[in-house]
Motif scaffolding. Structure first.
Motif, PDB file in Angstrom:
ATOM      1  N   ALA A  43       0.836  -1.201   0.000  1.00  0.00           N
ATOM      2  CA  ALA A  43       0.000   0.000   0.000  1.00  0.00           C
ATOM      3  C   ALA A  43       0.872   1.254   0.000  1.00  0.00           C
ATOM      4  CB  ALA A  43      -0.937  -0.005   1.204  1.00  0.00           C
ATOM      5  N   ILE A  44       1.940   1.254   0.768  1.00  0.00           N
ATOM      6  CA  ILE A  44       2.857   2.395   0.815  1.00  0.00           C
ATOM      7  C   ILE A  44       3.493   2.619  -0.553  1.00  0.00           C
ATOM      8  CG2 ILE A  44       5.067   3.194   1.748  1.00  0.00           C
ATOM      9  CD1 ILE A  44       4.143   1.901   4.436  1.00  0.00           C
ATOM     10  N   ARG A  45       3.873   1.536  -1.220  1.00  0.00           N
ATOM     11  CA  ARG A  45       4.446   1.667  -2.571  1.00  0.00           C
ATOM     12  C   ARG A  45       3.429   2.284  -3.525  1.00  0.00           C
ATOM     13  NH1 ARG A  45       7.101  -4.098  -2.194  1.00  0.00           N
ATOM     14  NH2 ARG A  45       9.126  -3.514  -1.371  1.00  0.00           N
ATOM     15  N   GLU A  46       2.195   1.826  -3.451  1.00  0.00           N
ATOM     16  CA  GLU A  46       1.147   2.367  -4.318  1.00  0.00           C
ATOM     17  C   GLU A  46       0.914   3.843  -4.027  1.00  0.00           C
ATOM     18  OE1 GLU A  46      -2.345  -0.068  -4.033  1.00  0.00           O
ATOM     19  OE2 GLU A  46      -1.277  -1.867  -4.673  1.00  0.00           O
ATOM     20  N   ILE A  47       0.877   4.215  -2.764  1.00  0.00           N
ATOM     21  CA  ILE A  47       0.695   5.613  -2.384  1.00  0.00           C
ATOM     22  C   ILE A  47       1.866   6.446  -2.895  1.00  0.00           C
ATOM     23  CG2 ILE A  47       0.640   7.216  -0.424  1.00  0.00           C
ATOM     24  CD1 ILE A  47      -0.973   5.016   1.068  1.00  0.00           C
ATOM     25  N   GLY A  48       3.068   5.909  -2.779  1.00  0.00           N
ATOM     26  CA  GLY A  48       4.250   6.619  -3.300  1.00  0.00           C
ATOM     27  C   GLY A  48       4.128   6.872  -4.790  1.00  0.00           C
ATOM     28  N   GLU A  50       1.314   7.135  -6.469  1.00  0.00           N
ATOM     29  CA  GLU A  50       0.285   8.162  -6.633  1.00  0.00           C
ATOM     30  C   GLU A  50       0.842   9.548  -6.320  1.00  0.00           C
ATOM     31  OE1 GLU A  50      -2.833   7.903  -7.878  1.00  0.00           O
ATOM     32  OE2 GLU A  50      -2.295   5.831  -8.321  1.00  0.00           O
ATOM     33  N   ILE A  51       1.652   9.655  -5.302  1.00  0.00           N
ATOM     34  CA  ILE A  51       2.271  10.936  -4.954  1.00  0.00           C
ATOM     35  C   ILE A  51       3.128  11.430  -6.116  1.00  0.00           C
ATOM     36  CG2 ILE A  51       4.038  12.014  -3.488  1.00  0.00           C
ATOM     37  CD1 ILE A  51       2.885  10.280  -1.172  1.00  0.00           C
ATOM     38  N   ASN A  52       3.918  10.534  -6.696  1.00  0.00           N
ATOM     39  CA  ASN A  52       4.759  10.927  -7.838  1.00  0.00           C
ATOM     40  C   ASN A  52       3.905  11.394  -9.011  1.00  0.00           C
ATOM     41  OD1 ASN A  52       7.159  10.380  -6.498  1.00  0.00           O
ATOM     42  ND2 ASN A  52       7.237   8.273  -7.216  1.00  0.00           N
ATOM     43  N   ARG A  53       2.818  10.680  -9.298  1.00  0.00           N
ATOM     44  CA  ARG A  53       1.935  11.078 -10.397  1.00  0.00           C
ATOM     45  C   ARG A  53       1.293  12.434 -10.124  1.00  0.00           C
ATOM     46  NH1 ARG A  53       1.703   5.581 -10.724  1.00  0.00           N
ATOM     47  NH2 ARG A  53       0.056   5.241  -9.197  1.00  0.00           N
ATOM     48  N   LEU A  54       0.843  12.651  -8.886  1.00  0.00           N
ATOM     49  CA  LEU A  54       0.260  13.945  -8.533  1.00  0.00           C
ATOM     50  C   LEU A  54       1.296  15.064  -8.633  1.00  0.00           C
ATOM     51  CD1 LEU A  54      -1.981  12.949  -5.502  1.00  0.00           C
ATOM     52  CD2 LEU A  54      -2.760  13.807  -7.721  1.00  0.00           C
ATOM     53  N   HIS A  55       2.501  14.778  -8.195  1.00  0.00           N
ATOM     54  CA  HIS A  55       3.580  15.767  -8.292  1.00  0.00           C
ATOM     55  C   HIS A  55       3.805  16.149  -9.745  1.00  0.00           C
ATOM     56  CE1 HIS A  55       7.758  17.211  -8.471  1.00  0.00           C
ATOM     57  NE2 HIS A  55       7.455  17.766  -7.303  1.00  0.00           N
ATOM     58  N   ASP A  56       3.834  15.170 -10.628  1.00  0.00           N
ATOM     59  CA  ASP A  56       4.027  15.443 -12.048  1.00  0.00           C
ATOM     60  C   ASP A  56       2.878  16.276 -12.607  1.00  0.00           C
ATOM     61  OD1 ASP A  56       6.383  14.011 -11.945  1.00  0.00           O
ATOM     62  OD2 ASP A  56       5.535  12.187 -12.842  1.00  0.00           O
ATOM     63  N   LEU A  57       1.655  15.982 -12.202  1.00  0.00           N
ATOM     64  CA  LEU A  57       0.508  16.758 -12.666  1.00  0.00           C
ATOM     65  C   LEU A  57       0.563  18.195 -12.172  1.00  0.00           C
ATOM     66  CD1 LEU A  57      -2.382  14.170 -12.246  1.00  0.00           C
ATOM     67  CD2 LEU A  57      -1.494  15.090 -14.398  1.00  0.00           C
ATOM     68  N   VAL A  58       0.870  18.366 -10.910  1.00  0.00           N
ATOM     69  CA  VAL A  58       0.941  19.710 -10.324  1.00  0.00           C
ATOM     70  C   VAL A  58       2.079  20.499 -10.979  1.00  0.00           C
ATOM     71  CG1 VAL A  58       1.452  20.987  -8.198  1.00  0.00           C
ATOM     72  CG2 VAL A  58      -0.139  19.066  -8.157  1.00  0.00           C
ATOM     73  N   ALA A  59       3.160  19.846 -11.326  1.00  0.00           N
ATOM     74  CA  ALA A  59       4.303  20.517 -11.955  1.00  0.00           C
ATOM     75  C   ALA A  59       3.942  21.091 -13.310  1.00  0.00           C
ATOM     76  CB  ALA A  59       5.475  19.555 -12.069  1.00  0.00           C
ATOM     77  N   GLN A  60       2.870  20.593 -13.928  1.00  0.00           N
ATOM     78  CA  GLN A  60       2.456  21.100 -15.234  1.00  0.00           C
ATOM     79  C   GLN A  60       1.777  22.461 -15.123  1.00  0.00           C
ATOM     80  OE1 GLN A  60      -0.002  18.128 -17.082  1.00  0.00           O
ATOM     81  NE2 GLN A  60       1.580  16.548 -16.955  1.00  0.00           N
ATOM     82  N   PHE A  61       1.294  22.816 -13.954  1.00  0.00           N
ATOM     83  CA  PHE A  61       0.657  24.123 -13.759  1.00  0.00           C
ATOM     84  C   PHE A  61       1.727  25.195 -13.565  1.00  0.00           C
ATOM     85  CE2 PHE A  61      -2.657  21.181 -12.461  1.00  0.00           C
ATOM     86  CZ  PHE A  61      -3.774  21.715 -13.113  1.00  0.00           C
ATOM     87  N   LYS A  62       1.463  26.348 -14.141  1.00  0.00           N
ATOM     88  CA  LYS A  62       2.398  27.456 -13.971  1.00  0.00           C
ATOM     89  C   LYS A  62       1.717  28.519 -13.129  1.00  0.00           C
ATOM     90  CE  LYS A  62       4.915  26.526 -18.090  1.00  0.00           C
ATOM     91  NZ  LYS A  62       5.789  27.012 -19.087  1.00  0.00           N
ATOM     92  N   THR A  63       2.472  29.112 -12.248  1.00  0.00           N
ATOM     93  CA  THR A  63       1.942  30.196 -11.413  1.00  0.00           C
ATOM     94  C   THR A  63       2.616  31.507 -11.808  1.00  0.00           C
ATOM     95  OG1 THR A  63       3.565  29.753  -9.694  1.00  0.00           O
ATOM     96  CG2 THR A  63       1.433  28.687  -9.464  1.00  0.00           C
ATOM     97  N   ASN A  64       1.898  32.580 -11.592  1.00  0.00           N
ATOM     98  CA  ASN A  64       2.465  33.894 -11.915  1.00  0.00           C
ATOM     99  C   ASN A  64       3.044  34.528 -10.689  1.00  0.00           C
ATOM    100  OD1 ASN A  64       1.804  33.726 -14.582  1.00  0.00           O
ATOM    101  ND2 ASN A  64      -0.253  34.554 -14.259  1.00  0.00           N
TER     102      ASN A  64
END
Length: 64
Positions: A43-48, A50-64
């Protein structure tokens, strides 16, 4: 005297049986704990992941 020896032997046998059962119970509990730990690790591996995937998604957003 023989009665005392026989009684003591019976008591020792009873205690040995109880110890055997306790060891069996401890062994079963240890096995269950091992199984639960393996499930938790997976479960910890799966959560890890998911965290990496979310990090990659959030990194696609740009802030001003």
């Amino acid at each position: 005297m023989n009665d005392m020896i026989a009684t003591a032997a019976e008591e020792q046998s009873s205690v040995a049986g109880e110890m055997d059962q306790n060891i069996t119970n401890i062994s079963a509990a240890a096995g269950e704990t091992t199984d639960a730990t393996q499930i938790t690790v997976e479960a910890i591996r799966e959560i890890g992941g998911e965290i990496n995937r979310l990090h990659d998604l959030v990194a696609q957003f740009k802030t001003n």
